[in-house]
Design an enzyme around this catalytic site. Structure first.
Site, PDB file in Angstrom:
ATOM      1  N   GLY A 263      26.493 -38.409 -23.112  1.00 21.09           N
ATOM      2  CA  GLY A 263      26.286 -37.164 -22.370  1.00 21.09           C
ATOM      3  C   GLY A 263      25.896 -37.394 -20.923  1.00 21.09           C
ATOM      4  O   GLY A 263      26.534 -36.890 -20.003  1.00 21.09           O
ATOM      5  N   MET A 265      22.905 -39.909 -18.168  1.00 19.50           N
ATOM      6  CA  MET A 265      21.975 -41.028 -18.074  1.00 19.50           C
ATOM      7  C   MET A 265      20.953 -40.772 -16.973  1.00 19.50           C
ATOM      8  O   MET A 265      21.298 -40.408 -15.849  1.00 19.50           O
ATOM      9  CB  MET A 265      22.787 -42.313 -17.805  1.00 19.50           C
ATOM     10  CG  MET A 265      21.947 -43.554 -17.649  1.00 19.50           C
ATOM     11  SD  MET A 265      21.017 -43.942 -19.164  1.00 19.50           S
ATOM     12  CE  MET A 265      19.559 -44.674 -18.462  1.00 19.50           C
ATOM     13  N   ASN A 267      19.110 -42.423 -14.866  1.00 23.81           N
ATOM     14  CA  ASN A 267      18.766 -43.404 -13.839  1.00 23.81           C
ATOM     15  C   ASN A 267      17.851 -42.786 -12.786  1.00 23.81           C
ATOM     16  O   ASN A 267      18.056 -41.662 -12.351  1.00 23.81           O
ATOM     17  CB  ASN A 267      20.041 -43.886 -13.135  1.00 23.81           C
ATOM     18  CG  ASN A 267      21.147 -44.184 -14.099  1.00 23.81           C
ATOM     19  OD1 ASN A 267      20.999 -45.040 -14.961  1.00 23.81           O
ATOM     20  ND2 ASN A 267      22.242 -43.451 -13.999  1.00 23.81           N
ATOM     21  N   HIS A 299      16.987 -32.352 -19.948  1.00 26.51           N
ATOM     22  CA  HIS A 299      16.622 -33.580 -20.678  1.00 26.51           C
ATOM     23  C   HIS A 299      16.554 -34.778 -19.715  1.00 26.51           C
ATOM     24  O   HIS A 299      15.552 -35.497 -19.681  1.00 26.51           O
ATOM     25  CB  HIS A 299      17.654 -33.829 -21.784  1.00 26.51           C
ATOM     26  CG  HIS A 299      17.414 -35.069 -22.586  1.00 26.51           C
ATOM     27  ND1 HIS A 299      16.796 -35.057 -23.809  1.00 26.51           N
ATOM     28  CD2 HIS A 299      17.691 -36.373 -22.342  1.00 26.51           C
ATOM     29  CE1 HIS A 299      16.703 -36.279 -24.286  1.00 26.51           C
ATOM     30  NE2 HIS A 299      17.250 -37.103 -23.407  1.00 26.51           N
ATOM     31  N   GLU A 300      17.589 -34.957 -18.928  1.00 26.91           N
ATOM     32  CA  GLU A 300      17.603 -36.126 -18.026  1.00 26.91           C
ATOM     33  C   GLU A 300      16.505 -35.986 -16.971  1.00 26.91           C
ATOM     34  O   GLU A 300      15.861 -36.961 -16.596  1.00 26.91           O
ATOM     35  CB  GLU A 300      18.969 -36.305 -17.357  1.00 26.91           C
ATOM     36  CG  GLU A 300      20.159 -36.400 -18.305  1.00 26.91           C
ATOM     37  CD  GLU A 300      19.987 -37.347 -19.471  1.00 26.91           C
ATOM     38  OE1 GLU A 300      19.242 -38.343 -19.340  1.00 26.91           O
ATOM     39  OE2 GLU A 300      20.584 -37.095 -20.544  1.00 26.91           O
ATOM     40  N   HIS A 303      13.144 -36.934 -18.345  1.00 27.45           N
ATOM     41  CA  HIS A 303      12.973 -38.387 -18.498  1.00 27.45           C
ATOM     42  C   HIS A 303      12.262 -39.002 -17.295  1.00 27.45           C
ATOM     43  O   HIS A 303      11.703 -40.087 -17.406  1.00 27.45           O
ATOM     44  CB  HIS A 303      14.333 -39.077 -18.641  1.00 27.45           C
ATOM     45  CG  HIS A 303      14.790 -39.268 -20.057  1.00 27.45           C
ATOM     46  ND1 HIS A 303      13.969 -39.727 -21.056  1.00 27.45           N
ATOM     47  CD2 HIS A 303      16.011 -39.095 -20.630  1.00 27.45           C
ATOM     48  CE1 HIS A 303      14.657 -39.819 -22.195  1.00 27.45           C
ATOM     49  NE2 HIS A 303      15.896 -39.432 -21.967  1.00 27.45           N
ATOM     50  N   GLU A 322      12.864 -40.978 -26.187  1.00 29.05           N
ATOM     51  CA  GLU A 322      13.906 -40.027 -26.599  1.00 29.05           C
ATOM     52  C   GLU A 322      13.361 -38.905 -27.480  1.00 29.05           C
ATOM     53  O   GLU A 322      13.675 -37.734 -27.264  1.00 29.05           O
ATOM     54  CB  GLU A 322      15.075 -40.750 -27.270  1.00 29.05           C
ATOM     55  CG  GLU A 322      15.844 -41.695 -26.337  1.00 29.05           C
ATOM     56  CD  GLU A 322      16.370 -41.034 -25.068  1.00 29.05           C
ATOM     57  OE1 GLU A 322      16.393 -39.792 -24.987  1.00 29.05           O
ATOM     58  OE2 GLU A 322      16.744 -41.780 -24.132  1.00 29.05           O
TER      59      GLU A 322
HETATM   60  N1  B3K Z   1      19.203 -42.491 -22.244  1.00 26.99           N
HETATM   61  C1  B3K Z   1      20.588 -42.103 -22.295  1.00 26.99           C
HETATM   62  C2  B3K Z   1      21.328 -42.662 -23.453  1.00 26.99           C
HETATM   63  C3  B3K Z   1      21.759 -44.066 -23.282  1.00 26.99           C
HETATM   64  C4  B3K Z   1      22.674 -44.471 -24.423  1.00 26.99           C
HETATM   65  C5  B3K Z   1      23.052 -45.915 -24.353  1.00 26.99           C
HETATM   66  N2  B3K Z   1      24.028 -46.247 -25.345  1.00 26.99           N
HETATM   67  C6  B3K Z   1      20.742 -40.625 -22.260  1.00 26.99           C
HETATM   68  C7  B3K Z   1      19.595 -39.845 -22.740  1.00 26.99           C
HETATM   69  O1  B3K Z   1      19.176 -39.918 -23.881  1.00 26.99           O
HETATM   70  O2  B3K Z   1      19.028 -39.151 -21.961  1.00 26.99           O
HETATM   71 ZN    ZN Z   2      17.261 -39.096 -23.454  1.00 30.04          ZN
END
Ligand code: B3K
Ligand code: ZN
Length: 861
Positions: A263, A265, A267, A299-300, A303, A322
């Protein structure tokens, strides 16, 4: 058993802290189609007094040179997986020159080039495909990144943090330098280079800092980015209000790309998104797409604190970030729309997919103990059951207690890489409560079952509930302990009044006694789905109807209706049912629902929707494919033959309006489209479906018409589908909906249809969205086609996965899931499925990803 060279699993209990830390890393990239050059300068510190070598992870890299403190180093050990340097001083600088080939990287992990742009994906262990490094989340470094590339083709050169310098070079190239002031693990590193349309807005944080928000999308798509940006602002505000969490950099960038394994990431400061979770307008996106965009964007963003500021010590702790972040995005979505409908959505995921995972050979605790390929553990267990575990803490501690725990967690661990225990300890210490038994949720796999008996002494007015908890053994664990389970209970009296309670279950068997009832109340258990468990109890049809029609808890109402439908369906199969649900119960439920003039149209829509086949399978010991499907269809026919006039009246009474994504419009469309699903199979069906398709001003209703036509096998289906294809053939994200509808269609010749779909001009085996919409939809959602008695569905998927595994093992490993869930099927099908799994294992180049799931499923490890 397998031709593959054996691979060993990593174990959680083998964790050792890193022997070295890398405090700073300076990276420079010279992006070029022929060969991309990467230079990395590491500032390395030995941890403690030892003489262990520094073993840097690296895969698919061409090493050109290594320097130690400025001098070329000749002595090192190089393998396919690591570069090892020995006899290092306590502090040193290591310079590493490597070359990589992003254009031929089809795994979409590491640095890859797709659709003309460069892009990275490092979580979980992709950074090692970019340069040699300690690719583990407990090594935290400050990054300075310089990117060089052709200015015309790649006008935007992006990385994490703040842009600190840039310039032009003579040969048409330019460069940009980025610096991220925060320490971070390498899985949060990102680089993007390309030509995009850019939307810019800003957000002022509660402390008055102005943050630039930048959204990068494919050229010509800018107008489809507004909803994502609006969602981002809502999420930023919500986190300030609910958790006092403010954004910490001056810029937040989101880039939408077409080729992406999942979906999105998170970063640091530079999220990369699958364009499907960014782009939306009323013509091309459904209400569900709008919802998903808002939730994934949130969600991102969330994080940034739960994942980035405080990260995981090792990958076994993945649920630390997560589970918690999913819980946070679920709370956010509930606040933005309907809490009940959101809760139902979350619960469906658990019952359809997480319970299935627990019942399979991939069963694992939310904090796994053993892993071969980490990418296989981004699962519904780690994410969604993980979120349920956090939610139970929220219930047990109350929102205020939970907030105290979160505050302490950040106070203690900001800037650190920590474990799930650290999180629970913060919750425990901030609330002066002992959570030792609660921690069992982190170590134990499987779906707990609560068996409940109810007893009422009329003379004393005493109600006794006897609850036994039992977690059936799973393939990974043979011993199970009692868990700490909060069970929300509602006592419904005859006069419509109700009271609620939370029972704290801690023993294998517990009695709950309550006095003061004049007559026996109806007891609704597990309100709001207070724990991720199955409840087994004998309830009369009358009690179920009382809960479905009168409970104060919307979730309990829906749940009781689902029990009525499910048990009726099971009673028609060899599994049978202990509850006496008759056709009269069904019609009483429908009459009650439709006559009560329910205000919540979205909840009504959910309450007239039957449980999915996947959910039904998890309720019974055996999956009788043909009989389960025909029982479910029979119930649909009973419903429509009883409710047709009421459904049609309701359908026509719900007005068309100019599309807007608002909770009230979304609810209306949801109900109308659910009604159409039923009406489509009646005489008026063809006409109404066609009419809705023609008159629709938005993708929700267009797709609603197509889905209804597909489900009811309307004659107009093919014609409407061709019309749809003609309109949208140049728009791959929209066309994915069309691919998925074709692939999930029940039809004898489905396999040749799949071949045709894969011959479509827009289909591309290298694009995960396309593969998921055709092959994924078939394997996961076309249960009659996939489970065809002759095994042809399994064969088809098995053969396809052989090919896909060579291109993109991560996507192949996701799609292999249904092939590994054979446990409840009949003997004939089990034999055929296993034969396919054995064929896959025969392949000596099989990826670790697919190998891990297939070999587990066959019981080889
Ligand atoms: N942290 C990423 C997912 C990474 C998956 C690697 N195979 C997206 C998320 O959960 O926000
Ligand atoms: Zn996540």
């Amino acid at each position: 058993m397998s031709n593959k060279t054996p691979v060993t699993a990593k174990r959680r209990l083998d964790y050792q802290p890193p022997a070295y830390q890398i405090h700073d890393i300076e990276l420079s990239f010279n992006l070029d189609d022929e060969v991309t050059k990467v230079k990395s300068l590491l500032h390395v510190f030995k941890q403690g007094d030892h003489d262990q070598p520094l073993k840097l992870d690296g895969e698919n890299l061409t090493l050109i040179e290594v320097k130690l403190n400025g001098k070329s180093l000749q002595q090192y050990e190089l393998t396919d997986e690591a570069l090892t340097l020995s006899n290092l001083p306590d502090e040193c600088f290591i310079e590493i020159y490597t070359e990589i080939d992003p254009a031929s990287n089809k795994t979409l992990e590491g640095l890859y080039k797709a659709s003309g742009s460069y892009c990275t994906q490092c979580e979980a262990e992709g950074f090692r495909k970019i340069t040699y490094f300690l690719d583990r989340p407990d090594v935290l470094s400050k990054y300075t990144v310089t990117i060089y590339a052709d200015k015309k083709r790649y006008p935007y050169l992006l990385s994490n943090g703040n842009k600190i310098d840039s310039g032009d070079l003579e040969d048409g190239k330019h460069w940009v330098k980025w610096q991220d002031p925060f320490f971070k693990p390498c899985y949060l590193f990102a680089l993007v280079a390309g030509d995009f349309d850019k939307l810019t807005q800003s957000f002022t944080t509660s402390s008055g800092r102005k943050v630039a928000l930048e959204l990068y999308v494919d050229k010509g798509m800018a107008h489809r980015g507004e909803h994502a940006l609006a969602s981002l602002k809502k999420a930023m505000k919500w986190d300030e209000v609910v958790f006092d969490l403010e954004y910490d950099l001056d810029i937040y960038m989101v880039v939408a790309v077409d080729f992406f394994n999942m979906g999105a990431m998170e970063n640091k400061g530079l999220n990369v998104f699958n364009s499907k979770y960014v782009l939306a307008d009323s013509q091309t996106a459904t209400d569900e797409d709008y919802f998903n965009i808002e939730s994934v964007i949130a969600h991102e963003y969330f994080h940034n604190w739960t994942g980035n500021r405080v990260t995981c010590r090792d990958w076994f702790q993945l649920s630390l970030k997560e589970g918690l972040t999913v819980f946070r995005d679920q709370q956010f979505s509930a606040d933005m729309g309907s809490p009940v409908v959101n809760r139902i959505k979350n619960v469906k995921v658990i019952r359809e997919h997480q319970f299935a995972e627990d019942a399979s050979a991939m069963a694992h605790p939310i904090r796994p103990d053993e892993v071969i390929e980490m990418n296989n553990f981004y699962t519904v267990t780690v994410y969604d059951k993980g979120a349920e575990v956090i939610r139970m803490l929220h219930t047990l501690l109350t929102p205020a207690g939970f907030k105290r725990g979160i505050d302490l967690y950040f106070k203690r661990h900001d800037g650190q890489a920590v474990t799930c225990d650290d999180f629970v300890n913060a919750m425990q210490d901030a609330n002066s409560i002992n959570l030792d038994q609660f921690k069992v949720w982190y170590e134990q796999s499987g779906t707990p079952e609560l068996t409940v008996e109810q007893d009422f002494a009329a003379d004393t007015g005493t109600l006794t509930l006897t609850i036994q908890q039992h977690t059936p053994v799973t393939l990974d664990q043979s011993q199970k302990k009692p868990l700490y389970i909060p069970v929300r209970v509602e006592y419904l009296a005859n006069d419509g009044s109700s009271t609620t309670d939370i029972i704290h279950l801690t023993q294998s068997q517990q009695k709950l006694v309550r006095d003061g009832f004049d007559v026996e109340p109806t007891v609704a258990l597990l309100g709001d789905f207070s724990a991720p468990v199955k409840v087994i109890r004998t309830l009369s049809a009358e009690s179920l109807l009382t809960i479905a029609l009168h409970s104060n808890d919307g979730f309990s109402r829906w749940d009781a209706a689902q029990t009525i439908y499910s048990q009726f369906i099971h009673s028609l199969t060899p599994n049978g049912s202990t509850l006496a649900i008759t056709q009269e119960t069904i019609t009483a439920l429908l009459d009650g629902l439709l006559e009560s003039a329910m205000e919540d149209q979205a909840l009504l829509a959910e309450m007239i929707t039957l449980p999915s086949v996947e959910t039904l399978v998890q309720q019974v010991p055996k999956y009788y494919v043909e009989s389960l499907h025909s029982a479910r269809e029979k119930l649909e026919r009973i419903i429509i033959s009883h409710a047709q006039p009421m459904f049609e009246k309701q359908y026509h009474g719900l007005a068309f309006t100019n599309y807007d994504y608002t909770p009230s419009q979304t609810a209306t469309r949801k109900l109308r489209n659910q009604l159409l699903m039923y009406i489509a199979s009646t005489e008026q069906g063809e006409e109404l479906v066609t009419q809705q398709f023609m008159q629709s001003d938005n993708m929700t209703d267009t797709l609603g018409a197509l889905k209804a036509a597909q489900h009811a096998k309307c004659k107009c289906f093919d014609k409407l589908m061709s019309q749809f294809e003609e309109t949208w053939r140049a728009d791959p994200i929209v066309l994915d909906k069309w691919f998925a509808l074709h692939a999930s269609r029940q039809s004898e010749d489905i396999l040749s249809r799949l071949d045709l779909l894969m011959g479509h001009q827009q289909f591309n085996h290298e694009n995960p969205n396309r593969v998921r919409s055709v092959i994924g939809s078939f394997a996961f959602f076309n249960s009659t086609g996939f489970h065809a008695k002759d095994g042809s569905g399994y064969r088809y998927i098995g053969q396809y996965l052989q090919k896909l595994d060579k291109i993109n093992p991560q996507v192949a490993s996701r799609i292999v899931t249904p092939l590994t869930q054979w446990q409840k099927l009949d003997e004939e099908r089990i034999v055929k499925m296993k034969a396919e799994l054995v064929r896959l294992l025969d392949n000596k180049d099989l990826s670790n990803d697919v190998y891990e799931k297939v070999s587990k499923s066959l019981g080889y490890q």
